[in-house]
Design a protein around this motif. Structure first.
Motif, PDB file in Angstrom:
ATOM      1  N   GLY A  58       0.709  -1.293   0.080  1.00 37.28           N
ATOM      2  CA  GLY A  58       0.065  -0.047  -0.160  1.00 37.28           C
ATOM      3  C   GLY A  58       0.945   1.114  -0.154  1.00 37.28           C
ATOM      4  O   GLY A  58       0.302   2.300   0.013  1.00 37.28           O
ATOM      5  N   THR A  59       2.165   1.316  -0.015  1.00 32.00           N
ATOM      6  CA  THR A  59       2.972   2.395   0.116  1.00 32.00           C
ATOM      7  C   THR A  59       3.130   2.897  -1.380  1.00 32.00           C
ATOM      8  O   THR A  59       3.313   2.379  -2.355  1.00 32.00           O
ATOM      9  N   PHE A  60       3.164   4.182  -1.494  1.00 26.99           N
ATOM     10  CA  PHE A  60       3.427   5.076  -2.588  1.00 26.99           C
ATOM     11  C   PHE A  60       4.832   5.694  -2.746  1.00 26.99           C
ATOM     12  O   PHE A  60       5.275   6.117  -1.674  1.00 26.99           O
ATOM     13  N   MET A  61       5.604   5.321  -3.769  1.00 26.27           N
ATOM     14  CA  MET A  61       7.029   5.714  -3.855  1.00 26.27           C
ATOM     15  C   MET A  61       7.173   6.505  -4.988  1.00 26.27           C
ATOM     16  O   MET A  61       6.451   6.603  -6.060  1.00 26.27           O
ATOM     17  N   SER A  62       8.003   7.666  -4.963  1.00 24.06           N
ATOM     18  CA  SER A  62       8.400   8.459  -5.968  1.00 24.06           C
ATOM     19  C   SER A  62       9.555   8.947  -6.153  1.00 24.06           C
ATOM     20  O   SER A  62      10.449   8.979  -5.146  1.00 24.06           O
ATOM     21  N   TRP A  63      10.023   9.516  -7.170  1.00 26.46           N
ATOM     22  CA  TRP A  63      11.513   9.864  -7.573  1.00 26.46           C
ATOM     23  C   TRP A  63      11.815  10.704  -8.653  1.00 26.46           C
ATOM     24  O   TRP A  63      10.429  10.729  -9.510  1.00 26.46           O
ATOM     25  N   GLY A  64      12.911  11.443  -8.842  1.00 25.63           N
ATOM     26  CA  GLY A  64      12.993  12.175 -10.033  1.00 25.63           C
ATOM     27  C   GLY A  64      12.867  13.818  -9.710  1.00 25.63           C
ATOM     28  O   GLY A  64      13.187  14.218  -8.475  1.00 25.63           O
ATOM     29  N   ALA A  65      12.154  14.489 -10.529  1.00 24.40           N
ATOM     30  CA  ALA A  65      12.174  16.008 -10.483  1.00 24.40           C
ATOM     31  C   ALA A  65      10.972  16.109  -9.223  1.00 24.40           C
ATOM     32  O   ALA A  65      10.005  15.664  -9.373  1.00 24.40           O
ATOM     33  N   ASN A  66      11.469  17.511  -8.599  1.00 25.41           N
ATOM     34  CA  ASN A  66      10.555  17.728  -7.348  1.00 25.41           C
ATOM     35  C   ASN A  66      10.267  19.100  -7.318  1.00 25.41           C
ATOM     36  O   ASN A  66      10.207  19.569  -6.118  1.00 25.41           O
ATOM     37  N   GLU A  67      10.765  19.977  -8.202  1.00 27.82           N
ATOM     38  CA  GLU A  67      10.764  21.544  -8.005  1.00 27.82           C
ATOM     39  C   GLU A  67       9.362  21.841  -7.781  1.00 27.82           C
ATOM     40  O   GLU A  67       9.237  23.074  -7.157  1.00 27.82           O
ATOM     41  N   ASN A  68       8.337  21.481  -8.251  1.00 25.19           N
ATOM     42  CA  ASN A  68       6.951  21.709  -7.865  1.00 25.19           C
ATOM     43  C   ASN A  68       6.323  20.921  -6.753  1.00 25.19           C
ATOM     44  O   ASN A  68       5.106  20.854  -6.760  1.00 25.19           O
ATOM     45  N   GLY A  69       7.064  19.917  -6.272  1.00 28.01           N
ATOM     46  CA  GLY A  69       6.587  19.053  -5.124  1.00 28.01           C
ATOM     47  C   GLY A  69       5.889  17.955  -5.680  1.00 28.01           C
ATOM     48  O   GLY A  69       4.966  17.269  -4.940  1.00 28.01           O
ATOM     49  N   GLN A  70       6.104  17.613  -6.976  1.00 30.47           N
ATOM     50  CA  GLN A  70       5.344  16.416  -7.674  1.00 30.47           C
ATOM     51  C   GLN A  70       5.759  15.202  -7.121  1.00 30.47           C
ATOM     52  O   GLN A  70       5.152  13.946  -7.539  1.00 30.47           O
ATOM     53  N   LEU A  71       6.708  14.855  -6.117  1.00 30.98           N
ATOM     54  CA  LEU A  71       7.292  13.666  -5.470  1.00 30.98           C
ATOM     55  C   LEU A  71       6.397  13.364  -4.216  1.00 30.98           C
ATOM     56  O   LEU A  71       6.142  12.159  -3.795  1.00 30.98           O
ATOM     57  N   GLY A  72       5.682  14.528  -3.640  1.00 33.56           N
ATOM     58  CA  GLY A  72       4.839  14.339  -2.529  1.00 33.56           C
ATOM     59  C   GLY A  72       5.293  14.057  -1.211  1.00 33.56           C
ATOM     60  O   GLY A  72       4.873  13.291  -0.449  1.00 33.56           O
ATOM     61  N   ASN A  73       6.491  14.248  -1.011  1.00 37.17           N
ATOM     62  CA  ASN A  73       7.140  13.784   0.230  1.00 37.17           C
ATOM     63  C   ASN A  73       7.578  15.159   1.268  1.00 37.17           C
ATOM     64  O   ASN A  73       8.297  14.844   2.049  1.00 37.17           O
TER      65      ASN A  73
END
Length: 624
Positions: A333-348
C-alpha cells in the motif's frame, strides 16, 4: 472502513490538482468535490495530461486544470480549479490524457476524444483546430485499452493488435512512416515498402502497428510508444533521443518496433515523457531513457540507453512516468516517487529532486496512479482517516535517528592512473572527474527493514557497511529539543562506504581513461534510548558524491589531483521484538541531540513525546 478518494500533488498553476486553488502542493491533497449531485470518488481511475487531470467514476469523467484547447471536455475553453463533468460520455470505463487533449474508452469498446487536434490526434480525419466536447474516433471498434502520448494515441484491440494515430514525426505510430495520421480507417499490416506521402489518401490510416500481435499492454511517452507482449518481452518505437527505446546503444529514432534490451519477463509497462519502465515478474522495476532529474531511480542522473534497476523498491504493483518524475505503488500500500521535485510532484513534503525512491506522504492503499508534466494523481486512503481500532502487530520502535556526514579530501592518484593522465594533459586534452555509487546497496527510509551489511573489499566497490560496539556504550546526559534533561547511552558507530571516481577525457568523446575506488569511513558516538536486550539496526540509506579534476601548484610543482566530496545519509533504529498493538501510521526519524558524559546508572526513562515515538494509538504523532 476508510474511503478511497482521489488525491493530487505537485504543480498547480492551471488548477490541475483540482483542489480549488492554483497553489502547488508538495504533499497529497484531497481533490475537491464539484457542486451538483455527482460526487467523483474516482475509484475507477485517474489520468494526467501535461497540465490537466481526468478522474473516472462509475458513469462519468471529471476534469480539472488547463483548458486552453478544450481538453477538459466541458464545452468551454476556461480553466477549472475543481473537477467539472466531461459532457456527452456514456459508460466510460477507461481514460487517457495527452499534452493538450483527452480520450475515453467506453463500455461499447469505442474511443472518444476531445481537446487539441494539431496533429490529428482526435482521430476525426482532419488536422488542426480543437474540440471542447467528446466525439468518437471514426472507424474504430473493439478497443480494450488506450494510451495517450504527447500528441498521439495507441489503442489495444480485442484481438491484441495495436492501432495508432496522431503525430508521427518521430515514428511514434510504428507504421513504418513518419507521416501524421488523422483519418482513422482500419488498415492491414504495414506494407513492405511504405507508400510515398503524396500517394496516400489524406494520411488515411490508423496505423496497424507493424503487424504486432499478442500485445497485452501499451504505454505512450511524449514521442515514443511501448507494447508488452504475452511472452514478457517489451518492444518500443518512436523517439530515441534520450535512449527511451531501450535498445542498449544510441540509435536513431525508429518508426517500427524494436525489442527492448534484456527484458524477457515483464508484467507491466509505463512511459514518461522521455523515459520508460517495465515491472518484472519478481516485482522489481527496470527503467531506461532520460535521467537528468533522476527519474529512472537508479541513484544517478545519467541517461540510460539500456534498462537499469530502480533502486531500493520491490513488490511493485503499478508504475507511472511523468515529465521528469516517476511514481510507483507497492503491494503493502505504500506510494513511492523519484525524479524532479521542483513543484513538489514527489509528494514527500520537500521540493528537492531525488534520484532514488522516496515515500509519498500521508496516503496508502490503492495502486491507481498517474503522472503529468509536473503533477501527480492517486486513488488512496488518507492515513489520518484510518480508524483507531485497526491496529497491526509490529516491532516496538524505541528510538530512530537520521544522521548525515560529509567527507571532503584530495584523492591520491594511483601509479596506474598517473602516466595516463600526464599523457592526455600533454596532448592538451581537457579532463574531468565524476563520482558514482552502487544504488542497489541502499533502501528507502520506509519500510523499516534490516539492511544486510556487505563487507567492502579493495577489488569490488559496492560496499556500504555499518558497525557498532554496545560494549563500549557510555551513559550521557542530553538536552531534548524541548529543553528536558534526558539520560541516554552513547554508542560508537563506524560507517563505511565505497565510491568510484572515473577520470573522463572530454576531448575523446567522454572516454573513461582510468578509475579509482575510494573507501570512506566515519566514526562517531550516537546518543540513543537503548538498554541491553533491545535490538540496534543501522544502515546507510544513500551516498551522494561529487568529484572534480584540478591542476594544483605551479611550474615544476604542478600536479594533477581529484577532489572528492561525499555526503552519507544514515539511519539507526532501536527496536524490541514485542507483541504490541500499534496503529498503522507512518512516521519520520528524529535528529541528534546535544549530550555530555554523565555517570548515570538508571534505566532509560520515557523521553518527551517529541523526541521518540509514543505508543498506541499513534507513532511519532508530532511529525504530522
Amino acid at each position: 472502513m476508510a474511503e478511497k478518494k482521489p488525491f493530487s500533488w505537485g504543480m498547480n498553476n492551471e488548477g490541475q490538482l483540482g483542489d480549488g486553488t492554483r497553489i502547488s502542493k508538495n504533499v497529497p491533497v484531497r481533490v475537491a468535490t464539484p457542486p451538483g449531485p455527482a460526487i467523483p470518488t474516482a475509484e475507477k481511475g485517474v489520468a494526467a495530461g501535461r497540465r490537466h487531470s481526468l478522474f473516472l467514476e462509475e458513469r462519468s469523467v471529471f476534469a480539472s486544470g488547463d483548458n486552453s484547447r478544450g481538453q477538459l471536455g466541458n464545452g468551454t475553453f476556461t480553466d477549472a480549479v475543481i473537477p467539472t463533468p466531461v459532457e456527452g460520455l456514456t459508460d466510460p470505463i477507461g481514460i487517457a490524457a495527452g499534452d493538450l487533449f483527452s480520450a475515453a474508452m467506453t463500455l461499447t469498446e469505442q474511443v472518444f476524444t476531445w481537446g487539441d487536434n494539431s496533429n490529428g490526434q482526435l482521430g476525426g480525419g482532419t488536422f488542426g483546430g480543437s474540440r471542447p466536447i467528446p466525439a468518437p474516433v471514426l472507424g474504430l471498434a473493439g478497443v480494450r485499452e488506450i494510451a495517450a502520448g504527447g500528441n498521439h494515441i495507441l489503442a489495444r484491440m480485442r484481438d491484441n493488435t495495436v492501432r495508432a494515430w496522431g503525430q508521427n514525426d518521430k515514428g511514434q505510430l510504428g507504421d513504418g512512416t513518419n507521416v501524421d495520421k488523422p483519418l482513422p480507417v482500419p488498415v492491414q499490416n504495414v506494407p513492405e515498402e511504405p507508400e510515398e506521402p503524396e500517394e496516400q489518401e489524406l494520411a488515411s490510416v490508423i496505423a496497424a502497428v507493424n503487424g504486432l500481435t499478442d500485445v497485452v499492454a501499451i504505454a505512450a511517452g511524449k514521442n515514443h510508444s511501448l507494447a508488452l507482449l504475452r511472452s514478457g518481452e517489451v518492444v518500443a518505437w518512436g523517439d530515441n533521443s534520450r535512449g527511451q527505446l531501450g535498445v542498449a546503444a544510441p540509435t536513431p529514432d525508429s518508426n517500427l518496433p524494436l525489442a527492448v534490451e534484456g527484458i524477457e519477463d515483464a508484467i507491466a509497462i509505463a512511459a514518461g515523457d522521455f523515459h520508460s519502465f517495465a515491472i518484472l515478474r519478481d516485482g522489481t522495476v527496470r527503467s531506461w531513457g532520460a535521467n537528468g532529474k533522476g527519474q529512472l531511480g537508479d541513484g544517478s542522473t545519467m541517461d540510460r540507453f539500456a534498462p537499469v534497476k530502480v533502486a531500493g523498491i520491490s513488490n511493485v504493483k503499478r508504475i507511472a512516468g511523468g515529465g521528469a518524475h516517476s511514481i510507483a505503488t507497492l503491494d503493502n500500500g505504500t506510494f513511492m516517487s523519484w525524479g524532479a521535485n521542483e513543484n513538489g510532484q514527489l509528494g514527500n513534503g520537500t521540493n528537492r529532486d531525488s534520484a532514488v525512491p522516496v515515500r509519498v506522504a500521508g496516503i496508502v492503499d490503492d495502486p491507481v496512479i498517474a503522472a503529468g508534466e509536473a503533477h501527480s494523481l492517486a486513488i488512496a486512503i488518507s492515513i489520518s482517516e484510518l480508524p483507531g481500532p485497526e491496529c497491526i502487530r509490529v516491532q516496538k520502535v524505541y528510538d530512530w535517528v537520521y544522521l548525515t556526514n560529509r567527507y571532503q579530501n584530495k584523492i591520491q592518484l594511483s601509479e596506474a592512473c598517473r602516466p595516463i593522465i600526464e599523457e592526455r594533459l600533454a596532448l592538451g586534452h581537457r579532463l574531468t572527474a565524476r563520482c558514482t555509487t552502487n544504488p542497489d546497496q541502499f533502501l528507502p527510509v520506509f519500510p523499516l527493514l534490516p539492511k544486510p551489511q556487505p563487507t567492502p573489499t579493495p577489488m569490488v566497490c559496492t560496499g556500504a557497511r555499518c558497525d557498532f560496539d554496545v560494549d563500549a556504550a557510555m551513559r550521557v546526559s542530553c538536552t531534548a529539543p524541548d529543553g528536558t534533561l534526558v539520560r541516554l547511552n552513547a554508542i560508537p558507530f563506524l560507517f563505511t562506504v565505497c565510491v568510484r571516481v572515473d577520470l573522463v577525457d572530454t576531448d575523446a568523446d567522454g572516454e573513461v581513461i582510468c578509475s579509482e575506488n575510494v573507501f570512506v569511513q566515519f566514526d562517531e558516538e550516537v546518543a540513543l534510548c537503548w538498554e541491553r536486550g533491545l535490538n540496534i539496526q543501522c544502515r546507510i540509506l544513500d551516498v551522494l558524491c561529487n568529484a572534480s579534476f584540478r591542476q594544483m601548484g605551479a611550474g615544476a610543482f604542478m600536479e594533477p589531483g581529484i577532489f572528492l566530496t561525499v555526503n552519507v545519509c544514515k539511519e539507526i533504529q532501536v527496536e524490541a521484538e514485542v507483541k504490541l498493538e500499534l496503529l498503522a501510521r507512518f512516521f519520520q526519524p528524529r535528529g541528534p541531540v546535544e549530550c555530555e558524559a554523565a555517570p548515570v546508572e538508571a534505566v532509560c526513562p520515557p523521553l518527551p513525546s517529541n523526541l521518540f515515538p509514543a505508543q498506541c494509538p499513534s507513532i511519532f504523532p508530532n511529525n504530522g
